[in-house]
Write an enzyme that holds these catalytic residues in place. Structure first.
Site, PDB file in Angstrom:
ATOM      1  N   GLU A  36       0.817  -1.209   0.000  1.00 45.76           N
ATOM      2  CA  GLU A  36       0.000   0.000   0.000  1.00 45.76           C
ATOM      3  C   GLU A  36       0.855   1.266   0.000  1.00 45.76           C
ATOM      4  OE1 GLU A  36      -2.112  -3.343   2.217  1.00 45.76           O
ATOM      5  OE2 GLU A  36      -0.111  -2.460   2.203  1.00 45.76           O
ATOM      6  N   ASP A 105      11.044 -11.302   7.841  1.00 46.92           N
ATOM      7  CA  ASP A 105      11.331 -11.168   9.280  1.00 46.92           C
ATOM      8  C   ASP A 105      10.419 -10.032   9.765  1.00 46.92           C
ATOM      9  OD1 ASP A 105      12.331 -11.039  11.828  1.00 46.92           O
ATOM     10  OD2 ASP A 105      14.179  -9.997  11.256  1.00 46.92           O
ATOM     11  N   ARG A 106       9.143 -10.324   9.881  1.00 44.35           N
ATOM     12  CA  ARG A 106       8.164  -9.262  10.130  1.00 44.35           C
ATOM     13  C   ARG A 106       7.271  -9.521  11.339  1.00 44.35           C
ATOM     14  NH1 ARG A 106       4.711  -9.600   4.656  1.00 44.35           N
ATOM     15  NH2 ARG A 106       3.934  -7.583   5.424  1.00 44.35           N
ATOM     16  N   TYR A 168      -2.521 -12.674  -1.984  1.00 43.13           N
ATOM     17  CA  TYR A 168      -2.348 -13.807  -1.076  1.00 43.13           C
ATOM     18  C   TYR A 168      -0.866 -14.060  -0.815  1.00 43.13           C
ATOM     19  CZ  TYR A 168      -2.440 -18.487   0.904  1.00 43.13           C
ATOM     20  OH  TYR A 168      -2.257 -19.570   1.725  1.00 43.13           O
ATOM     21  N   GLU A 231     -21.249 -11.240  -9.161  1.00 44.69           N
ATOM     22  CA  GLU A 231     -22.600 -11.614  -8.752  1.00 44.69           C
ATOM     23  C   GLU A 231     -22.678 -11.849  -7.243  1.00 44.69           C
ATOM     24  OE1 GLU A 231     -25.945 -15.115  -9.605  1.00 44.69           O
ATOM     25  OE2 GLU A 231     -24.186 -14.925 -10.900  1.00 44.69           O
ATOM     26  N   GLY A 278       6.815  -4.843  -6.465  1.00 45.27           N
ATOM     27  CA  GLY A 278       5.996  -3.649  -6.623  1.00 45.27           C
ATOM     28  C   GLY A 278       5.299  -3.562  -7.959  1.00 45.27           C
ATOM     29  N   GLY A 280       2.771  -5.360  -9.184  1.00 45.45           N
ATOM     30  CA  GLY A 280       1.322  -5.390  -9.016  1.00 45.45           C
ATOM     31  C   GLY A 280       0.788  -4.130  -8.357  1.00 45.45           C
ATOM     32  N   ASP A 281       1.563  -3.569  -7.434  1.00 47.53           N
ATOM     33  CA  ASP A 281       1.145  -2.338  -6.765  1.00 47.53           C
ATOM     34  C   ASP A 281       1.107  -1.166  -7.751  1.00 47.53           C
ATOM     35  OD1 ASP A 281       1.257  -3.835  -4.347  1.00 47.53           O
ATOM     36  OD2 ASP A 281       3.401  -3.409  -4.205  1.00 47.53           O
TER      37      ASP A 281
END
Length: 340
Positions: A36, A105-106, A168, A231, A278, A280-281
């Site tokens: 983000e 490492d988060r 994902y 839908e 990055g 896709g971002d």
């Protein structure tokens, strides 16, 4: 100036120089980024009031992350300070038949341990036109999922359009955990972005007959699940990037969009990759920019794909391109000739 808010985790990326392997490296390049945050930087570059929300420790490393965002014009006034650490990930760039590798490492990062009460979302979303987050944020912790939902509720209350990049991450949770959380969040989402793996593992929609590892993409398979997704969840737009992986160095890159009336596939770019982190971002940010500008779904998709094609040529997480550069590529100028 339209206001966009993004919410997520910015991390310290430690990358091996060039194409070195982890076991070869005796130093790392320090870069800041995260899904983000990458979107926020792109939208600031495009001229939006781009506000990034997270929690970072009150130390020099946390401040360095804030400074990295400020450098590119992101509004960091809503970043909460506190917690013990910033998340870290190690990156090894692949080449040819050798894939890239990421080691996280988060655990127990400041944003993962944050709570809903840390954020004044009613204030944050005042005057907001668009809110964007990803499936990474609810995956990092139970609190992360609660914060994501609270932000979505506040954004909808403020009248903002809500988008999510499903993103994902198998190292953060299982498909069962992801679907339990993500399907509930879809109630608040207008624009859903995700590739074939994301749609399957986060929401349970699986296109048949695809093998992207062999460079095979069948857009007709997506059309079926896009209609099912719209839908069930009433999305205004369902979007997917299409990455055809010929090798770690060379990919085909395009995207598709469905708005309830038209199913459209973009132009395809054949990419020689400098840095795909990055990618896709940058696509999500380009799409958001196009839709906020009032472009048609097809035009917004082409802008997003072109923006992301350029990002693949730039080292680091952030997409440091201008509107003009993206528009030139959309118009067909892919020559790479020196600009004098």
């Amino acid at each position: 100036m339209k206001k966009v808010v993004t919410l997520g985790e910015i991390m310290l990326r430690l990358s091996t120089p060039g194409y070195e392997r982890f076991v070869q490296a005796d130093q790392f390049d320090a870069i800041y980024g995260g899904g983000e945050a990458n979107v926020a930087v792109s939208l600031a570059n495009y001229g939006f009031d781009s506000c990034y929300v997270t929690k970072l420790p009150e130390n020099e490393i946390g401040q360095a992350a804030v400074n990295a965002l400020r450098r590119y014009g992101v509004n960091t006034s809503e970043i909460i300070r506190g917690g013990e650490r910033i998340g870290i990930y190690f990156s090894e760039t692949g080449a040819s038949a050798r894939p890239s590798k990421i080691i996280y490492d988060r655990a127990n990062s400041a944003i993962a341990m944050a709570e809903v009460k840390d954020f004044d979302f009613d204030h944050i979303f005042e005057g907001t036109d668009w809110f964007h987050t990803s499936g990474i944020t609810p995956a990092i912790s139970k609190q992360g999922a609660e914060i994501t939902k609270a932000a979505m509720v506040a954004a909808k209350k403020a009248g903002a359009t809500v988008s999510i990049d499903l993103n994902y991450r198998k190292k953060l949770w299982t498909p069962q955990q992801a679907q339990q959380v993500m399907r509930e969040l879809m109630e608040y989402v207008d624009v859903c972005i995700g590739n074939e793996e994301d749609a399957s593992l986060c929401l349970g929609f699986t296109p048949q007959g695809l093998d992207v590892t062999q460079g095979q993409v069948d857009s007709a398979a997506y059309e079926i699940i896009f209609k099912q997704m719209r839908e069930e969840f009433n999305f205004t737009h369902v979007v997917s990037s299409l990455r055809e992986s010929y090798s770690a160095s060379d990919n085909g890159w395009s995207a598709i969009i469905y708005d309830g009336n038209t199913f459209y596939q973009s132009k395809k770019y054949d990419l020689r990759i400098v840095d795909r982190v990055g990618g896709g971002d940058s696509f999500a940010a380009g799409l958001i920019c196009g839709l906020l500008d009032g472009k048609t779904a097809e035009e917004a998709l082409e802008f997003g794909v072109a923006a992301s094609a350029l990002k693949h040529t730039i080292k680091g997480d952030f997409n440091l391109v201008s509107r003009n550069e993206v528009e030139n590529l959309v118009q067909g100028d892919a020559s790479g000739r020196v600009q004098r």
